[in-house]
Design a protein around this motif. Structure first.
Motif, PDB file in Angstrom:
ATOM      1  N   SER A 145       0.819  -1.211   0.000  1.00  0.00           N
ATOM      2  CA  SER A 145       0.000   0.000   0.000  1.00  0.00           C
ATOM      3  C   SER A 145       0.850   1.257   0.000  1.00  0.00           C
ATOM      4  N   THR A 146       2.083   1.157   0.493  1.00  0.00           N
ATOM      5  CA  THR A 146       2.949   2.332   0.544  1.00  0.00           C
ATOM      6  C   THR A 146       3.487   2.683  -0.841  1.00  0.00           C
ATOM      7  N   CYS A 147       3.987   1.651  -1.558  1.00  0.00           N
ATOM      8  CA  CYS A 147       4.552   1.882  -2.884  1.00  0.00           C
ATOM      9  C   CYS A 147       3.535   1.741  -4.011  1.00  0.00           C
ATOM     10  N   LYS A 148       2.334   1.228  -3.708  1.00  0.00           N
ATOM     11  CA  LYS A 148       1.269   1.053  -4.704  1.00  0.00           C
ATOM     12  C   LYS A 148       1.667   0.098  -5.826  1.00  0.00           C
ATOM     13  N   ILE A 149       2.360  -0.999  -5.484  1.00  0.00           N
ATOM     14  CA  ILE A 149       2.757  -1.989  -6.481  1.00  0.00           C
ATOM     15  C   ILE A 149       2.586  -3.373  -5.892  1.00  0.00           C
ATOM     16  N   PRO A 150       2.378  -4.417  -6.733  1.00  0.00           N
ATOM     17  CA  PRO A 150       2.387  -5.792  -6.248  1.00  0.00           C
ATOM     18  C   PRO A 150       3.812  -6.229  -5.924  1.00  0.00           C
ATOM     19  N   ILE A 151       3.992  -6.939  -4.822  1.00  0.00           N
ATOM     20  CA  ILE A 151       5.308  -7.430  -4.417  1.00  0.00           C
ATOM     21  C   ILE A 151       5.169  -8.870  -3.987  1.00  0.00           C
ATOM     22  N   ARG A 152       6.330  -9.507  -3.745  1.00  0.00           N
ATOM     23  CA  ARG A 152       6.335 -10.860  -3.210  1.00  0.00           C
ATOM     24  C   ARG A 152       6.279 -10.813  -1.695  1.00  0.00           C
ATOM     25  N   ALA A 153       5.731 -11.843  -1.093  1.00  0.00           N
ATOM     26  CA  ALA A 153       5.702 -11.933   0.370  1.00  0.00           C
ATOM     27  C   ALA A 153       7.116 -11.968   0.928  1.00  0.00           C
ATOM     28  N   PHE A 154       8.061 -12.542   0.161  1.00  0.00           N
ATOM     29  CA  PHE A 154       9.452 -12.591   0.600  1.00  0.00           C
ATOM     30  C   PHE A 154      10.020 -11.184   0.763  1.00  0.00           C
ATOM     31  N   ASP A 155       9.648 -10.257  -0.151  1.00  0.00           N
ATOM     32  CA  ASP A 155      10.134  -8.877  -0.053  1.00  0.00           C
ATOM     33  C   ASP A 155       9.588  -8.180   1.184  1.00  0.00           C
ATOM     34  N   LYS A 156       8.385  -8.534   1.595  1.00  0.00           N
ATOM     35  CA  LYS A 156       7.820  -7.941   2.812  1.00  0.00           C
ATOM     36  C   LYS A 156       8.581  -8.408   4.039  1.00  0.00           C
ATOM     37  N   LEU A 157       9.023  -9.663   4.054  1.00  0.00           N
ATOM     38  CA  LEU A 157       9.711 -10.203   5.233  1.00  0.00           C
ATOM     39  C   LEU A 157      11.162  -9.753   5.310  1.00  0.00           C
ATOM     40  N   PHE A 158      11.858  -9.735   4.163  1.00  0.00           N
ATOM     41  CA  PHE A 158      13.292  -9.497   4.206  1.00  0.00           C
ATOM     42  C   PHE A 158      13.768  -8.414   3.252  1.00  0.00           C
ATOM     43  N   GLY A 159      12.897  -7.895   2.401  1.00  0.00           N
ATOM     44  CA  GLY A 159      13.343  -6.964   1.382  1.00  0.00           C
ATOM     45  C   GLY A 159      13.129  -5.515   1.771  1.00  0.00           C
ATOM     46  N   GLU A 160      13.106  -4.671   0.750  1.00  0.00           N
ATOM     47  CA  GLU A 160      12.999  -3.231   0.981  1.00  0.00           C
ATOM     48  C   GLU A 160      11.606  -2.806   1.421  1.00  0.00           C
ATOM     49  N   HIS A 161      10.620  -3.707   1.320  1.00  0.00           N
ATOM     50  CA  HIS A 161       9.255  -3.389   1.752  1.00  0.00           C
ATOM     51  C   HIS A 161       8.967  -3.897   3.162  1.00  0.00           C
ATOM     52  N   LYS A 162      10.012  -4.141   3.937  1.00  0.00           N
ATOM     53  CA  LYS A 162       9.848  -4.779   5.250  1.00  0.00           C
ATOM     54  C   LYS A 162       8.969  -3.962   6.180  1.00  0.00           C
ATOM     55  N   ASP A 163       9.144  -2.637   6.194  1.00  0.00           N
ATOM     56  CA  ASP A 163       8.391  -1.768   7.105  1.00  0.00           C
ATOM     57  C   ASP A 163       7.171  -1.140   6.447  1.00  0.00           C
ATOM     58  N   HIS A 164       6.826  -1.580   5.237  1.00  0.00           N
ATOM     59  CA  HIS A 164       5.691  -0.994   4.534  1.00  0.00           C
ATOM     60  C   HIS A 164       4.396  -1.700   4.917  1.00  0.00           C
ATOM     61  N   GLU A 165       3.308  -1.015   4.687  1.00  0.00           N
ATOM     62  CA  GLU A 165       1.989  -1.608   4.934  1.00  0.00           C
ATOM     63  C   GLU A 165       1.552  -2.379   3.687  1.00  0.00           C
ATOM     64  N   VAL A 166       1.194  -3.655   3.882  1.00  0.00           N
ATOM     65  CA  VAL A 166       0.812  -4.514   2.766  1.00  0.00           C
ATOM     66  C   VAL A 166      -0.564  -5.099   3.030  1.00  0.00           C
ATOM     67  N   THR A 167      -1.177  -5.597   1.971  1.00  0.00           N
ATOM     68  CA  THR A 167      -2.456  -6.285   2.062  1.00  0.00           C
ATOM     69  C   THR A 167      -2.473  -7.388   1.022  1.00  0.00           C
ATOM     70  N   LYS A 168      -3.429  -8.290   1.145  1.00  0.00           N
ATOM     71  CA  LYS A 168      -3.529  -9.382   0.187  1.00  0.00           C
ATOM     72  C   LYS A 168      -3.888  -8.845  -1.191  1.00  0.00           C
ATOM     73  N   LEU A 169      -3.297  -9.459  -2.212  1.00  0.00           N
ATOM     74  CA  LEU A 169      -3.524  -8.976  -3.578  1.00  0.00           C
ATOM     75  C   LEU A 169      -4.982  -9.067  -3.998  1.00  0.00           C
ATOM     76  N   PRO A 170      -5.725 -10.167  -3.690  1.00  0.00           N
ATOM     77  CA  PRO A 170      -7.158 -10.191  -4.044  1.00  0.00           C
ATOM     78  C   PRO A 170      -7.947  -9.087  -3.350  1.00  0.00           C
ATOM     79  N   ASN A 171      -7.630  -8.809  -2.052  1.00  0.00           N
ATOM     80  CA  ASN A 171      -8.340  -7.734  -1.344  1.00  0.00           C
ATOM     81  C   ASN A 171      -8.036  -6.383  -1.975  1.00  0.00           C
TER      82      ASN A 171
END
Length: 750
Positions: free
Chosen positions: A191-217
């Motif tokens: 939700s921060t970058c407004k792009i689809p990402i991998r769950a791996f990037d949320k855990l260990f990548g540059e999107h670690k501190d960003h707010e994410v949601t499920k892609l279908p939602n």
């Protein structure tokens, strides 16, 4: 490549994938004895610090002592110093060793996994030299032998006892996992970058501190936002289309009026052209300038309106294509841009005010010096009669009509006078209109109106046009929910017309509901219904919203209020017109009020029997309903024909079939009556919930104790007509009727 190199590669790759740097850890002696392996970071090879990670005592045979290792280190230091004095480059040797043992390949893989950031790799790997740099002058074969010996010495590590155990397997596993994760498509939405990402990037990548949601939602949220913008866009398109139509008509009106004015001036001034040449030119120029200004203003506004309308339609088409996109990642990538574009476009204010009015100023020519000549000039003639156009298919609503007309002449017209009245009424209404159309409101629905129009200018008024009849659309019908009957595969819907005048036909619209949702999507329409009821075939175990429209020459009415119909079982209502005066119908059944019996004035009500009929069940097949009774209530329940006598008791004639319960001093007595005949049947367990199964096809009427699935009795009789459920009370009490129940499987009889 040696297993040591492979072990290092697997270890470093796992650190890079998890986002942590590999720090050297000194293992405890107990861990050495238990595991038999010691892992350490390869960056410490060839450096003095690597000796700090070795334990003082190593278990197992064939291990070197710490003293031997230190002596070798001192010897290596002397060799390095000697090589530097002789002109050798230490960095070059390290690069050669890296290439010899495959470390360059490790560097390339790490560079690939780190996404092409060489600065992160250079801090961890020595740069490799080219083949030309290896041939520096002053390098002897003895030094090469020493370098190879040192490399072979460094290739031996305390990991030798377990170097081939699983290091290469760990490396291959991590490498394959890294490749698969690199190729994996986005499965969450940042939700921060407004792009689809991998769950791996949320855990260990540059999107670690960003707010994410499920892609279908996120996809559903964006679809809702796009749908809202599409609705706004469609409203704006409709508004702009109406405004564009209005602009076109104003444009034509202004052009025609000024054109006729020019011709009028030209005809009159030709008779006195020599005397009035100068005035004629001045007036014509002024008139032409005013015309040009107004036409340019209207034309520019019309062009702007068309461009805006084209943009709206293009955005609608693009949004519709995007809305049908099935690929989630592609949808989200395009949806962000489209939503921003729609919001930016909808923020623009649209000018819907006319830039000029169609009125034209009456110009007066000073003809005092040629008064005699001007007196001989003919004045503007009165216009001819207009012609009213026939009623358009979409020109009517229930309370309004849009009337259009034309003027098939070159007459100058200042305004029009529109008159109308109802066909059956002499009261007349008059309106003055500038354009060649008018929308009349506050009319009666489903009513015929006569219209005629006249044209006016400064000279006078034209003859009226021929009268033309327009008709308003009907009022929406009203569905009578109390008269609706349904079963598992059909429903009988009845309604009442909202107009006094008859309509041409009715249309029934069905909306199938899923999980009781309130949707307006029409799944089926039944057209051309001449009467106020229709039998509709439906699907079993479904729920439907049903609406009705009325149609006439003017168009279609609005939808009636919807009613909900279920096809889970047979539904019927109680006919209050047949109820005995002592019966009061409640929501859950009916009861008796202790009142005196009034005089009977209606032949349809029961007189002697305190009973009531349900609505007719006009559907073939099996129908089931239940009646809840109290133990001390005396009653009669069953079915009867429409013409069953109202002055007798249910079950005493050949037009009714009933189960009767009475209480005697000795027992509860149950009788099954038809034409007054009853078999001798004893029921040991009084039923509290009685099931009634009407089977038209097999000519059966069966009664059951629904609490214990017990068959009580069955009438075998040929029903010549459809029947009504019937109910009667012989003592004060309550009967509760349950409808809409599917036929239970235990009602099947041999």
């Amino acid at each position: 490549m040696s297993s040591r190199s492979g072990s290092r590669r697997g270890y470093e790759t796992s650190d890079q994938l998890t986002g942590h740097s590999a720090a050297p850890a000194v293992p405890e002696s107990s861990e050495i004895e238990a595991g038999g392996l010691i892992f350490y970071h390869m960056d410490l090879y060839g450096s003095k610090e690597r000796f700090d990670i070795f334990p003082e005592e190593l278990s197992g045979q064939g291990e070197r002592s710490l003293g031997d290792t230190r002596r070798e280190s001192a010897l290596s230091s002397e060799k390095i110093q000697h090589s530097q004095e002789a002109g050798y480059d230490l960095e070059k040797e390290v690069a050669e060793l890296a290439k010899m043992y495959g470390l360059d390949e490790d560097r390339e893989k790490e560079l690939e996994l780190l996404g092409g950031h060489p600065e992160m790799v250079e801090s961890r790997w020595p740069s490799a030299r080219t083949e030309k740099q290896r041939g520096l002058p002053g390098e002897t074969s003895q030094d090469e032998d020493e370098s190879k010996a040192r490399a072979e010495d460094n290739a031996e590590s305390p990991m030798r006892s377990g170097e081939g155990l699983s290091s290469s397997g760990i490396s291959d596993e991590w490498n394959s996992q890294a490749v698969s994760e690199e190729e994996e498509s986005g499965d969450v939405f940042c939700s921060t970058c407004k792009i689809p990402i991998r769950a791996f990037d949320k855990l260990f990548g540059e999107h670690k501190d960003h707010e994410v949601t499920k892609l279908p939602n996120a996809m559903e949220s964006e679809k809702e936002e796009i749908h809202k913008n599409m609705c706004k866009l469609e409203e704006q398109i409709a508004q702009m289309e109406n405004f564009a139509s209005h602009l076109e008509e104003i444009f034509i009106t202004v052009e025609e009026n000024f054109g006729r004015q020019e011709e009028n001036f030209e005809v009159h001034y030709n008779d006195a052209v020599q005397v009035l040449a100068q005035k004629y030119e001045e007036q014509l120029e002024a008139l032409g300038e005013e015309k040009r200004q107004k036409l340019e203003a209207l034309y520019g506004q019309l062009v702007s309106c068309g461009e805006h309308l084209d943009t709206c339609k293009e955005l609608t088409d693009r949004t519709q294509e995007l809305y049908l996109e099935n690929d989630k990642a592609n949808f989200m990538k395009a949806a962000i841009t489209m939503v921003d574009r729609l919001e930016e476009f909808l923020k623009k204010e649209v000018d819907l005010e006319l830039s000029t009015v169609p009125d034209f100023e009456e110009r007066v020519i000073d003809v005092s010096e040629v008064e005699q000549l001007m007196n001989s000039i003919n004045i503007i003639p009165a216009p001819c009669a207009p012609v009213i156009n026939p009623q358009a298919p979409s020109a009517a609503t229930g309370t309004s009509l849009r009337v259009c007309w034309s003027l098939f002449s070159d007459d100058t017209v200042e305004c029009y006078q529109l008159c109308y009245k109802t066909v059956s009424n002499e009261r007349q209404h008059t309106l003055k209109v500038k354009e060649t159309y008018c929308t009349i409101t506050n009319l009666l629905p489903n009513t015929q109106y006569e219209f005629w129009v006249s044209a006016l200018n400064a000279t006078g008024i034209s003859p009226p046009s021929e009268r033309t009849v327009y008709v308003t659309a009907p009022s929406p019908p009203t569905i009578n929910s109390k008269k609706i009957r349904s079963c598992e595969n059909a429903a009988l819907v009845c309604w009442e017309s909202g107009d006094i005048n008859p309509v041409d036909s009715y249309t029934v619209e069905l909306s199938k509901l899923a999980d009781e949702e309130n949707g307006d999507t029409i799944t089926e329409s039944i057209v051309g219904i001449p009467n106020c009821e229709v039998l509709i075939h439906l699907q079993p175990t479904q729920s439907y919203h049903i609406c009705v429209r009325a149609l006439n020459l003017g168009g279609s009415s609005e939808r009636s209020d919807p009613v909900l119909i279920h096809t889970t079982g047979t539904y019927f209502c109680l006919n209050e017109d047949t109820a005995h005066p002592l019966l009061a119908i409640l929501d859950d059944g009916f009861t008796i009020h202790p009142e005196s019996v009034p005089e009977y004035t209606t032949p349809s009500v029961f007189h002697r029997c305190i009973g009531i009929l349900g609505s007719l069940i006009p559907f073939p097949g099996k129908h089931y309903w239940e009646v809840e009774v109290e133990e001390d209530t005396e009653y009669r329940i069953g079915v009867a024909f429409e013409n069953t006598p109202r002055h007798g008791y249910l079950g005493t004639n050949n037009s009714s079939w009933c189960m009767r319960h009475i209480i005697t001093p000795s027992r509860h007595k149950y009788e099954f009556l038809h034409s007054g005949m009853t078999p001798d049947i004893r029921i040991t367990l009084p039923p509290r919930r009685i099931g009634i199964l009407l089977d038209y096809e097999n000519c059966r009427l069966s009664f059951f104790n629904a609490d214990i699935a017990q068959h009580l009795y069955t009438f075998n009789s040929h029903f010549q007509h459809y029947v009504h459920p019937c109910f009667a009370l012989e003592t004060p009490g309550i009967l509760r009727i349950r409808t809409g129940i599917a036929v239970p499987p235990w009602t099947a009889l041999p």
